[in-house]
Design an enzyme around this catalytic site. Structure first.
Site, PDB file in Angstrom:
ATOM      1  N   HIS A 194       0.720  -1.240   0.118  1.00  0.00           N
ATOM      2  CA  HIS A 194      -0.043  -0.035   0.025  1.00  0.00           C
ATOM      3  C   HIS A 194       0.977   1.213  -0.033  1.00  0.00           C
ATOM      4  CE1 HIS A 194      -3.057  -3.019   0.922  1.00  0.00           C
ATOM      5  NE2 HIS A 194      -3.851  -2.379   0.001  1.00  0.00           N
ATOM      6  N   ARG A 301     -10.154   4.480  -2.086  1.00  0.00           N
ATOM      7  CA  ARG A 301      -9.846   3.639  -1.022  1.00  0.00           C
ATOM      8  C   ARG A 301      -9.955   4.545   0.277  1.00  0.00           C
ATOM      9  NH1 ARG A 301      -5.495   2.048  -4.840  1.00  0.00           N
ATOM     10  NH2 ARG A 301      -5.221  -0.392  -4.508  1.00  0.00           N
ATOM     11  N   GLU A 437     -11.274 -10.588  -4.187  1.00  0.00           N
ATOM     12  CA  GLU A 437      -9.925 -10.520  -4.110  1.00  0.00           C
ATOM     13  C   GLU A 437      -9.485 -11.812  -3.294  1.00  0.00           C
ATOM     14  OE1 GLU A 437      -8.781  -6.672  -2.171  1.00  0.00           O
ATOM     15  OE2 GLU A 437     -10.713  -6.757  -1.006  1.00  0.00           O
ATOM     16  N   ASN A 460      -4.515  -7.238  -6.674  1.00  0.00           N
ATOM     17  CA  ASN A 460      -3.419  -7.273  -5.836  1.00  0.00           C
ATOM     18  C   ASN A 460      -3.349  -8.425  -4.706  1.00  0.00           C
ATOM     19  OD1 ASN A 460      -2.809  -4.960  -7.178  1.00  0.00           O
ATOM     20  ND2 ASN A 460      -3.508  -3.648  -5.790  1.00  0.00           N
ATOM     21  N   ASP A 461      -4.559  -8.436  -4.092  1.00  0.00           N
ATOM     22  CA  ASP A 461      -4.690  -9.400  -3.005  1.00  0.00           C
ATOM     23  C   ASP A 461      -5.164 -10.823  -3.503  1.00  0.00           C
ATOM     24  OD1 ASP A 461      -4.255  -8.298  -0.573  1.00  0.00           O
ATOM     25  OD2 ASP A 461      -6.021  -6.975  -0.798  1.00  0.00           O
ATOM     26  N   CYS A 508      -9.550  -3.665 -10.556  1.00  0.00           N
ATOM     27  CA  CYS A 508      -8.963  -2.394 -10.075  1.00  0.00           C
ATOM     28  C   CYS A 508      -7.734  -2.520  -9.282  1.00  0.00           C
ATOM     29  CB  CYS A 508     -10.034  -1.517  -9.064  1.00  0.00           C
ATOM     30  SG  CYS A 508     -10.380  -2.668  -7.703  1.00  0.00           S
TER      31      CYS A 508
HETATM   32  C1  PEP Z   1      -6.522  -5.224  -4.729  1.00  0.00           C
HETATM   33  O1  PEP Z   1      -6.358  -5.778  -3.630  1.00  0.00           O
HETATM   34  O2  PEP Z   1      -6.032  -5.357  -5.817  1.00  0.00           O
HETATM   35  C2  PEP Z   1      -7.173  -3.672  -4.331  1.00  0.00           C
HETATM   36  C3  PEP Z   1      -7.552  -3.001  -5.509  1.00  0.00           C
HETATM   37  O3  PEP Z   1      -7.031  -3.362  -3.089  1.00  0.00           O
HETATM   38  P1  PEP Z   1      -5.892  -2.932  -2.212  1.00  0.00           P
HETATM   39  O4  PEP Z   1      -4.693  -2.795  -3.290  1.00  0.00           O
HETATM   40  O5  PEP Z   1      -6.229  -1.651  -1.461  1.00  0.00           O
HETATM   41  O6  PEP Z   1      -5.783  -3.944  -1.032  1.00  0.00           O
HETATM   42 MG    MG Z   2      -7.356  -5.778  -1.813  1.00  0.00          MG
END
Ligand code: PEP
Ligand code: MG
Length: 578
Positions: A194, A301, A437, A460-461, A508
């Site tokens: 993050h 976010r 996710e 991402n997750d 996203c």
């Molecule tokens: C993700 O997990 O892809 C996402 C967009 O959320 P974050 O990066 O805030 O966990």
């Molecule tokens: Mg995420």
């Protein structure tokens, strides 16, 4: 003199600045014993370093002004006194003379000893003095190792600072950017942390996983960083600076080329319209999204609102932030994600549990919100109140069960009823969606989709949880692979399930803004992307040159491919066809 260190590029851009080492967790120390004839020289080196550190403190003190003058001056005076303290310096000289330590090793040994003494004290104030010891000896250590030339020091005086540290919390980044820090180099961390996401949003060049940074860079060294290629040049030469100027020229040419695509349509060669939304974290992101012709905000976010402060923002404060966001987008849809605190997004307000053994699998996202229903209610009320000013969708993070969605929906409906009764004008209907996710949500989406108005894939997750690879652990960066066959299957399945149920599906995660993956995502059927606005034009440029129908025809081959290499093979064929 000149040396090049490498790490992983995490936020694009180049920056030239003086290194500012924060919390260096290690000292560069040569442990080999001195020979008899080296002792005198080494004592002299240490004397010079102490004198230099004293001079620096004096200069610092002279520069002080304003309200903090007295307070800071006290610290500086205390540090100067420590440097003049016979006990401390004699101990150091003794280590060199008798123990045959090199000066750096003597400083480290002395520091470790003194820190241990302070740490053992009962009085918390005295215990905290260990930091003074660390600062003072760290300053001497830095003076000792400083090797900048006169020319370099002259240049360094004109440029700002680049933070060099082992880690940086997302909450620390905003004040750093405000303080004018030009870039960040971290010895650990990853591109999808993050902090990295926030650095991109703040347009702060960042390099992560630069393992040698803390041991090779000294305070005040002039360094040139390239946040795209993950390269750090320590003591750059004239040639390096020419490269910086070339980059500046290229960047301006590229932005002129891309500027032609502002407000242009995003449409594949065969005429399919694609929506590009923005991940917006700040008012600057919102402004950029509008200027570049984003279709809306695909991800806001909200935790960043919480991370910048000590208290939990009230319903009214949140309402104002969401209202400004909606107004800033001038009628385009805005997707606001409910709090995703937890894991690495620990806040200062004390909501996040700090004793979890495995926070990534712990009380994070919707789990945390449902544990604190009052908090969720105030957030939902604030969002609903802002819905009176423009189209808003609510997105729920870290969903793994349909019950979580139903609980949030029930609260959303209850909040809407209460607000209407109290006379607020809010939207007739506010769409509720889930982040996909967690692999369970992707796999079992069929059973959940009827309870959702839309979904947004958080790669991402999703990559982290599918592959059991911590997204923040740089030692596992080679395993964190969005092109793993399992990830591709989950992506394809999620997109197909949502489309069959006639629900909008957006992506996203960071993959959406990475043009290396654009053809792949189009091939898997994605038509809604959300990314940092700074990446929007280049993704638009990529999409406008691709033929979606032809890409779609390759989807079965991509999904059949059993290894990353084979997937890459198909992707290469895709790009060479064009
Ligand atoms: C993700 O997990 O892809 C996402 C967009 O959320 P974050 O990066 O805030 O966990
Ligand atoms: Mg995420």
């Amino acid at each position: 003199m000149r040396s090049v260190l490498t790490g992983t590029g995490a936020a694009r851009g180049m920056a030239l600045g003086r290194a500012r080492l924060e919390h260096p967790s290690r000292y560069l120390v040569d442990d080999s014993p001195l020979a008899e004839h080296e002792i005198e020289d080494e004592l002299e080196r240490l004397r010079r370093a102490i004198a230099l550190a004293r001079d620096e403190l004096r200069t610092l003190r002279e520069k002080l002004h304003g309200s903090l003058e007295r307070e800071v001056a006290e610290f500086i005076d205390a540090h100067s006194l420590m440097l003049a303290d016979r006990e401390l310096t004699n101990g150091l000289f003794e280590l060199i003379r008798v123990g045959r330590y090199r000066a750096s090793a003597a400083l480290k040994t002395q520091r470790d000893r003194l820190v241990a003494v302070f740490e053992a004290m009962d009085d918390p104030y005295l215990r905290s003095r260990k930091e003074d010891v660390e600062h003072v000896l760290g300053r001497v250590q830095a003076s000792l190792a400083r090797e900048s030339s006169v020319e370099e020091r002259r240049l360094a005086a004109r440029v700002g600072e680049i933070l060099v540290s082992d880690t940086v919390a997302p909450s620390e980044l905003v004040p750093l950017a405000e303080r004018g820090v030009l870039g960040v180099v971290l010895s650990s961390g990853s591109q999808v942390s993050h902090s990295a996401i926030l650095a991109r949003s703040l347009h702060l060049p960042m390099i992560v996983a630069a393992h040698d940074a803390l041991s090779h860079i000294q305070d005040d060294d002039l360094i040139l960083i390239d946040g795209e290629h993950g390269e750090i040049v320590v003591h750059p030469t004239a040639q390096d600076l020419a490269r910086l100027r070339a980059w500046q020229r290229e960047t301006s040419q590229k932005s002129k080329r891309l500027a032609l695509l502002r407000n242009a349509e995003t449409r594949t060669k065969d005429g399919v319209a694609i929506s590009l939304h923005a991940n917006a974290e700040s008012p600057a992101d919102v402004a950029q999204a509008r200027v570049l012709g984003a279709s809306g905000v695909g991800l806001y976010r909200t935790e960043f609102l919480f991370l910048q402060r000590k208290e939990i923002p009230s319903e009214d404060e949140q309402f104002l932030a969401y209202r400004d966001l909606v107004l800033g987008m001038g009628g385009l849809p805005v997707t606001i994600r409910t709090l995703d605190l937890g894991a690495d997004k620990a806040d200062a307000s004390g909501l996040v549990m700090d004793d979890e053994e495995n926070p990534a699998l712990g009380v994070r996202g919707v789990r945390l919100s449902l544990r604190h229903p009052q908090l969720l209610v105030s957030q939902l009320r604030a969002i609903l109140r802002a819905s009176g000013y423009g189209p808003i969708r609510v997105l729920v993070p870290m969903v793994s069960t349909v019950e979580e969605v139903l609980s949030v929906r029930a609260l959303l409906q209850e909040c809407a009823r209460d607000l209407r009764t109290a006379g607020y004008e809010i939207a007739d209907h506010t769409e509720l969606g889930a982040m996909i996710e967690v692999p369970a949500a992707a796999i079992a989406l069929g059973g959940m989709i009827q309870s959702l108005d839309f979904v947004s894939i958080g790669t991402n997750d999703l990559v982290q949880y599918t592959l059991a690879v911590d997204r923040n652990n740089d030692h596992l960066a080679h395993l964190y692979d969005p092109l793993h066959p399992a990830v591709l299957k989950l992506l394809a399945q999620t997109i197909a399930t949502a489309r069959r149920a006639k629900r909008r599906v957006m992506l996203c995660g960071e993959m959406a803004g990475d043009r290396r993956y654009t053809a792949l995502l189009l091939a898997l059927g994605l038509t809604d992307f959300s990314m940092h606005p700074g990446l929007l034009l280049e993704v638009r440029e990529t999409i406008n040159a691709l033929d979606r129908e032809r890409l779609r025809a390759h989807a079965p081959a991509l999904l059949r491919a059993s290894t990353r290499a084979r997937i890459e093979g198909v992707l290469e064929r895709l790009s060479s066809d064009d």
